[in-house]
Motif scaffolding. Structure first.
Motif, PDB file in Angstrom:
ATOM      1  N   VAL A   1      -0.449   6.165 -10.707  1.00 14.49           N
ATOM      2  CA  VAL A   1      -0.600   4.779 -10.267  1.00 14.49           C
ATOM      3  C   VAL A   1       0.675   4.038 -10.658  1.00 14.49           C
ATOM      4  O   VAL A   1       1.163   4.179 -11.782  1.00 14.49           O
ATOM      5  CB  VAL A   1      -1.821   4.087 -10.911  1.00 14.49           C
ATOM      6  N   CYS A   2       1.202   3.267  -9.724  1.00 14.48           N
ATOM      7  CA  CYS A   2       2.372   2.455 -10.049  1.00 14.48           C
ATOM      8  C   CYS A   2       2.188   1.068  -9.453  1.00 14.48           C
ATOM      9  O   CYS A   2       1.324   0.851  -8.601  1.00 14.48           O
ATOM     10  CB  CYS A   2       3.656   3.108  -9.545  1.00 14.48           C
ATOM     11  N   GLY A   3       2.996   0.150  -9.904  1.00  8.20           N
ATOM     12  CA  GLY A   3       2.921  -1.211  -9.398  1.00  8.20           C
ATOM     13  C   GLY A   3       4.264  -1.893  -9.499  1.00  8.20           C
ATOM     14  O   GLY A   3       5.147  -1.463 -10.248  1.00  8.20           O
ATOM     15  N   GLY A   4       4.404  -2.946  -8.743  1.00  2.00           N
ATOM     16  CA  GLY A   4       5.656  -3.680  -8.759  1.00  2.00           C
ATOM     17  C   GLY A   4       5.649  -4.765  -7.713  1.00  2.00           C
ATOM     18  O   GLY A   4       4.604  -5.323  -7.382  1.00  2.00           O
ATOM     19  N   ARG A   5       6.813  -5.028  -7.182  1.00  2.01           N
ATOM     20  CA  ARG A   5       6.965  -6.108  -6.214  1.00  2.01           C
ATOM     21  C   ARG A   5       7.863  -5.646  -5.059  1.00  2.01           C
ATOM     22  O   ARG A   5       8.893  -5.024  -5.275  1.00  2.01           O
ATOM     23  CB  ARG A   5       7.584  -7.324  -6.885  1.00  2.01           C
ATOM     24  N   TYR A   6       7.434  -5.973  -3.868  1.00  2.00           N
ATOM     25  CA  TYR A   6       8.237  -5.749  -2.671  1.00  2.00           C
ATOM     26  C   TYR A   6       9.009  -7.020  -2.338  1.00  2.00           C
ATOM     27  O   TYR A   6       8.501  -8.126  -2.498  1.00  2.00           O
ATOM     28  CB  TYR A   6       7.348  -5.461  -1.455  1.00  2.00           C
ATOM     29  N   ALA A   7      10.197  -6.829  -1.802  1.00  2.00           N
ATOM     30  CA  ALA A   7      10.949  -7.904  -1.163  1.00  2.00           C
ATOM     31  C   ALA A   7      11.182  -7.438   0.274  1.00  2.00           C
ATOM     32  O   ALA A   7      11.907  -6.470   0.508  1.00  2.00           O
ATOM     33  CB  ALA A   7      12.265  -8.157  -1.883  1.00  2.00           C
ATOM     34  N   PHE A   8      10.506  -8.079   1.212  1.00  2.00           N
ATOM     35  CA  PHE A   8      10.644  -7.773   2.628  1.00  2.00           C
ATOM     36  C   PHE A   8      11.531  -8.839   3.264  1.00  2.00           C
ATOM     37  O   PHE A   8      11.305 -10.022   3.049  1.00  2.00           O
ATOM     38  CB  PHE A   8       9.291  -7.818   3.339  1.00  2.00           C
ATOM     39  N   ALA A   9      12.488  -8.421   4.063  1.00  2.00           N
ATOM     40  CA  ALA A   9      13.256  -9.337   4.904  1.00  2.00           C
ATOM     41  C   ALA A   9      12.890  -8.988   6.341  1.00  2.00           C
ATOM     42  O   ALA A   9      12.866  -7.810   6.715  1.00  2.00           O
ATOM     43  CB  ALA A   9      14.752  -9.190   4.665  1.00  2.00           C
ATOM     44  N   LEU A  10      12.560 -10.002   7.123  1.00  2.00           N
ATOM     45  CA  LEU A  10      12.101  -9.785   8.495  1.00  2.00           C
ATOM     46  C   LEU A  10      12.968 -10.553   9.481  1.00  2.00           C
ATOM     47  O   LEU A  10      13.553 -11.587   9.141  1.00  2.00           O
ATOM     48  CB  LEU A  10      10.647 -10.244   8.637  1.00  2.00           C
ATOM     49  N   LEU A  11      12.979 -10.025  10.689  1.00  2.00           N
ATOM     50  CA  LEU A  11      13.777 -10.600  11.757  1.00  2.00           C
ATOM     51  C   LEU A  11      12.933 -10.632  13.020  1.00  2.00           C
ATOM     52  O   LEU A  11      12.271  -9.651  13.362  1.00  2.00           O
ATOM     53  CB  LEU A  11      15.017  -9.718  11.974  1.00  2.00           C
TER      54      LEU A  11
END
Length: 161
Positions: free
Chosen positions: A121-131
């Motif tokens: 099991v892991c966890g964290g944060r995503y940073a998504f850039a969208l266009l």
């Protein structure tokens, strides 16, 4: 803000949220063609903080397909989504950023192919850039920032002499 602009913003928010959900489903289901379609032509992903690679969507999809073979049971959850749209002269623009936390339990299958308790099991944060593209919203960049992981406990058997 006019009602028409507000409605467009809501529609964009729903489309962006749907794209992030589609990302999670593609990874969990191992649907690598769908994963690739989520990205803009120049889209990239960076999994280095989780021990992975950085590269274009094709290279990263190939790496994920191989790396996740050990865990056929996956169900990662993306929560606490903070969406910000690009702004140009007070109108919603054609870019967006999403910051979202994730928890990702993964498991190997038992001998019969059935689910078992998570091995990892892991966890964290995503940073998504969208266009915004002619085909709708697409990912231009995904950065994974793993914050923690829990490996399986080592269990020992009692040995009777």
């Amino acid at each position: 803000m006019t009602q028409r602009v507000e409605l467009a913003t809501v529609r964009d928010r729903l489309a962006v949220d749907g794209l992030v959900t589609d990302y999670a489903v593609a990874v969990d289901d191992g649907d690598w063609p769908a994963y690739r379609r989520l990205f803009a032509p120049e889209g990239r992903a960076d999994y280095r903080s989780a021990g992975g690679i950085t590269g274009d969507a094709d290279a990263v999809a190939a790496w994920l397909a191989e790396a996740l073979q050990a865990f056929p049971v996956r169900q990662h959850l993306i929560v606490n989504r903070r969406v910000r749209f690009g702004v140009w002269e007070q109108d919603t623009g054609d870019t967006a950023e999403v910051q979202a936390d994730y928890v990702n339990p993964m498991a190997s299958a038992d001998g019969d192919g059935g689910p078992v308790a998570p091995d990892f099991v892991c966890g964290g944060r995503y940073a998504f850039a969208l266009l915004r593209t002619v085909d709708g919203w697409r990912l231009s960049e995904v950065v994974v920032r793993e914050k923690w992981r829990r490996l399986p406990e080592r269990r020992t058997r009692d040995v009777i002499d």
